[in-house]
Scaffold this active site. Structure first.
Site, short mmCIF file in Angstrom:
data_model
loop_
_atom_site.label_atom_id
_atom_site.label_comp_id
_atom_site.label_asym_id
_atom_site.label_seq_id
_atom_site.Cartn_x
_atom_site.Cartn_y
_atom_site.Cartn_z
N HIS A 147 -3.37 -27.20 21.01
CA HIS A 147 -4.74 -26.99 20.53
C HIS A 147 -5.61 -28.24 20.64
O HIS A 147 -5.40 -29.20 19.92
CB HIS A 147 -4.66 -26.51 19.07
CG HIS A 147 -5.94 -25.93 18.55
ND1 HIS A 147 -6.02 -25.34 17.31
CD2 HIS A 147 -7.18 -25.83 19.09
CE1 HIS A 147 -7.26 -24.92 17.11
NE2 HIS A 147 -7.99 -25.22 18.17
N TYR A 169 -7.28 -23.04 11.85
CA TYR A 169 -8.41 -22.24 11.37
C TYR A 169 -8.27 -21.94 9.88
O TYR A 169 -7.39 -21.18 9.47
CB TYR A 169 -8.55 -20.92 12.15
CG TYR A 169 -8.74 -21.11 13.64
CD1 TYR A 169 -9.42 -22.22 14.14
CD2 TYR A 169 -8.27 -20.17 14.55
CE1 TYR A 169 -9.60 -22.40 15.50
CE2 TYR A 169 -8.45 -20.34 15.91
CZ TYR A 169 -9.12 -21.45 16.38
OH TYR A 169 -9.29 -21.63 17.74
P1 NAD Z 1 -18.07 -17.08 19.10
O1 NAD Z 1 -18.96 -17.57 20.17
O2 NAD Z 1 -17.16 -15.97 19.41
O3 NAD Z 1 -19.01 -16.75 17.84
C1 NAD Z 1 -18.47 -16.31 16.64
C2 NAD Z 1 -19.61 -16.09 15.64
O4 NAD Z 1 -20.41 -15.00 16.09
C3 NAD Z 1 -19.07 -15.70 14.26
O5 NAD Z 1 -19.97 -16.19 13.29
C4 NAD Z 1 -19.13 -14.18 14.31
O6 NAD Z 1 -19.19 -13.62 13.04
C5 NAD Z 1 -20.41 -13.97 15.10
N1 NAD Z 1 -20.47 -12.66 15.78
C6 NAD Z 1 -19.50 -12.04 16.50
N2 NAD Z 1 -19.92 -10.84 16.94
C7 NAD Z 1 -21.19 -10.69 16.50
C8 NAD Z 1 -22.16 -9.67 16.63
N3 NAD Z 1 -21.90 -8.56 17.33
N4 NAD Z 1 -23.37 -9.86 16.04
C9 NAD Z 1 -23.65 -10.98 15.35
N5 NAD Z 1 -22.76 -12.00 15.19
C10 NAD Z 1 -21.55 -11.85 15.77
O7 NAD Z 1 -17.24 -18.36 18.58
P2 NAD Z 1 -15.76 -18.56 18.04
O8 NAD Z 1 -15.40 -17.60 16.98
O9 NAD Z 1 -15.65 -20.01 17.73
O10 NAD Z 1 -14.86 -18.31 19.32
C11 NAD Z 1 -14.11 -17.13 19.50
C12 NAD Z 1 -12.63 -17.35 19.29
O11 NAD Z 1 -12.08 -18.14 20.35
C13 NAD Z 1 -12.26 -18.11 18.00
O12 NAD Z 1 -12.23 -17.23 16.90
C14 NAD Z 1 -10.91 -18.67 18.38
O13 NAD Z 1 -9.94 -17.66 18.23
C15 NAD Z 1 -11.09 -19.00 19.86
N6 NAD Z 1 -11.50 -20.41 20.08
C16 NAD Z 1 -10.55 -21.34 20.40
C17 NAD Z 1 -10.91 -22.66 20.58
C18 NAD Z 1 -9.84 -23.68 20.93
O14 NAD Z 1 -8.71 -23.30 21.14
N7 NAD Z 1 -10.16 -24.94 20.99
C19 NAD Z 1 -12.24 -23.06 20.44
C20 NAD Z 1 -13.20 -22.11 20.15
C21 NAD Z 1 -12.82 -20.78 19.98
#
Ligand code: NAD
Length: 316
Positions: free
Chosen positions: A121, A56
């Site tokens: 990952h 990230y």
């Molecule tokens: P998400 O679906 O959580 O969306 C994140 C987005 O939504 C960001 O732009 C954030 O600023 C916004 N957001 C969050 N809360 C909000 C609110 N209350 N109002 C408006 N916008 C809001 O997607 P993500 O961040 O990709 O996934 C969450 C976490 O899961 C990642 O940060 C990561 O740690 C993990 N993840 C891991 C993998 C993997 O291991 N392959 C893949 C995807 C995500």
């Protein structure tokens, strides 16, 4: 904040988990003060689970999360920290040598002596037999050394989990992290839950907002979803906004409703987002989800239900 058991690990994780990929600036710049305030607010509101990766922001998320946790001066045993290995800005490398070096690098950036969970990952980007025969055995050694307490695997296609879990010795993988498969537009993870439970695997579900699709701001430019999914999600967000309601709150609440999922990882970049998402969880416990709005949004998203996108290499 409700805590749930994470498989057989003995860890109790907050149902809302802090996804730290935004701290690597992957959804736009986040000033350091804002990042520190977001993590501080998360801790104050009972979030104890933090997820990052060297991938990230090309290691930035790990360094910033480490800084924020140090700044918050939180006792180490009060938080559960997960990071990953095998995926880097430079590409994928799941070799034993690389993942062994990787955890040391991550610990330095995070400023920790150990991580609670170390995930491989996005394993669909290598031959899955390498994960079974080389990476997981290397991670077992890391676990024995005390640098990681538990081992996980992550990725988008759901068939990677059964492939690997059916081939590794029982107990060598503790948790899985699936993303974009348990939200209003895609619930395909549900079919896998009985299998995971039978194996004692803890379930982390990430991206309840479908990586920005289910927000008013919409997805970042790099979002891999097909155009029809993006358009349908935008229509759903518009519908909620016209009714004076929030698609994000509805999506968070929907993802939190399945008890077979221990924690829902949502990416957050500000104290305001933390407050909104925790409030969504609190309101869900107190008064349930807005059933009428949910039915309307499900109807809008019905034509794209479980529509996903390709990820990874062709497996043999
Ligand atoms: P998400 O679906 O959580 O969306 C994140 C987005 O939504 C960001 O732009 C954030 O600023 C916004 N957001 C969050 N809360 C909000 C609110 N209350 N109002 C408006 N916008 C809001 O997607 P993500 O961040 O990709 O996934 C969450 C976490 O899961 C990642 O940060 C990561 O740690 C993990 N993840 C891991 C993998 C993997 O291991 N392959 C893949 C995807 C995500």
């Amino acid at each position: 904040m409700e805590l749930r058991e994470l498989g057989l690990t003995g860890l109790r994780v907050s149902t809302v988990g802090f996804g730290a990929s935004p701290l690597g600036h992957v959804f736009g710049d986040v000033p350091r003060d804002t990042a520190r305030a977001a993590v501080r607010r998360a801790l104050d509101l009972g979030i104890n689970f933090f997820d990052t990766s060297p991938y990230y922001g090309g290691t930035v998320s790990e360094s910033v999360l480490g800084d924020c946790l140090r700044h918050a001066a939180v006792p180490r045993d009060r938080i559960v920290v997960a990071t990953k290995c095998g995926r880097y800005k430079e590409g994928f490398d799941f070799s034993a040598e690389r993942v062994t070096r990787s955890v040391d690098e991550s610990l330095v950036r995070l400023g920790l002596d150990y991580v609670d969970i170390l995930h491989c990952h996005d394993i669909e980007f290598t031959n899955l037999d390498q994960i079974v025969n080389e990476t997981i055995p290397a991670l077992q050694k890391i676990k024995k050394s005390g640098k990681a307490r538990f081992i996980g695997i992550t990725g988008l296609p759901l068939n990677i989990y059964t492939y690997v879990l059916d081939r590794v010795p029982p107990g060598s993988i503790d948790v899985i992290l699936s993303y974009c498969h348990f939200g209003i537009n895609d619930t395909s993870l549900i079919d896998l839950l009985p299998y995971l439970k039978s194996k004692g695997i803890g379930v982390i579900s990430a991206s309840p907002l479908a990586m920005g699709l289910l927000t008013d701001n919409g997805p970042p430019e790099w979002h891999p979803a097909p155009e029809e999914l993006k358009l349908a999600c935008r229509a759903a967000a518009d519908h909620c906004r016209k009714k004076g309601k929030s698609i994000t709150k509805l999506a968070m609440q929907y993802s939190l409703m399945n008890n077979g999922i221990s924690t829902v990882l949502v990416g957050m970049n500000s104290a305001d987002q933390v407050e909104e998402n925790v409030a969504a969880a609190t309101e869900l416990s107190a008064s349930g989800i807005d059933e009428e709005l949910l039915r309307e949004v499900e109807a809008i998203l019905a034509p794209v239900k479980n529509l996903t996108w390709p990820s990874g290499i062709q497996q043999a």
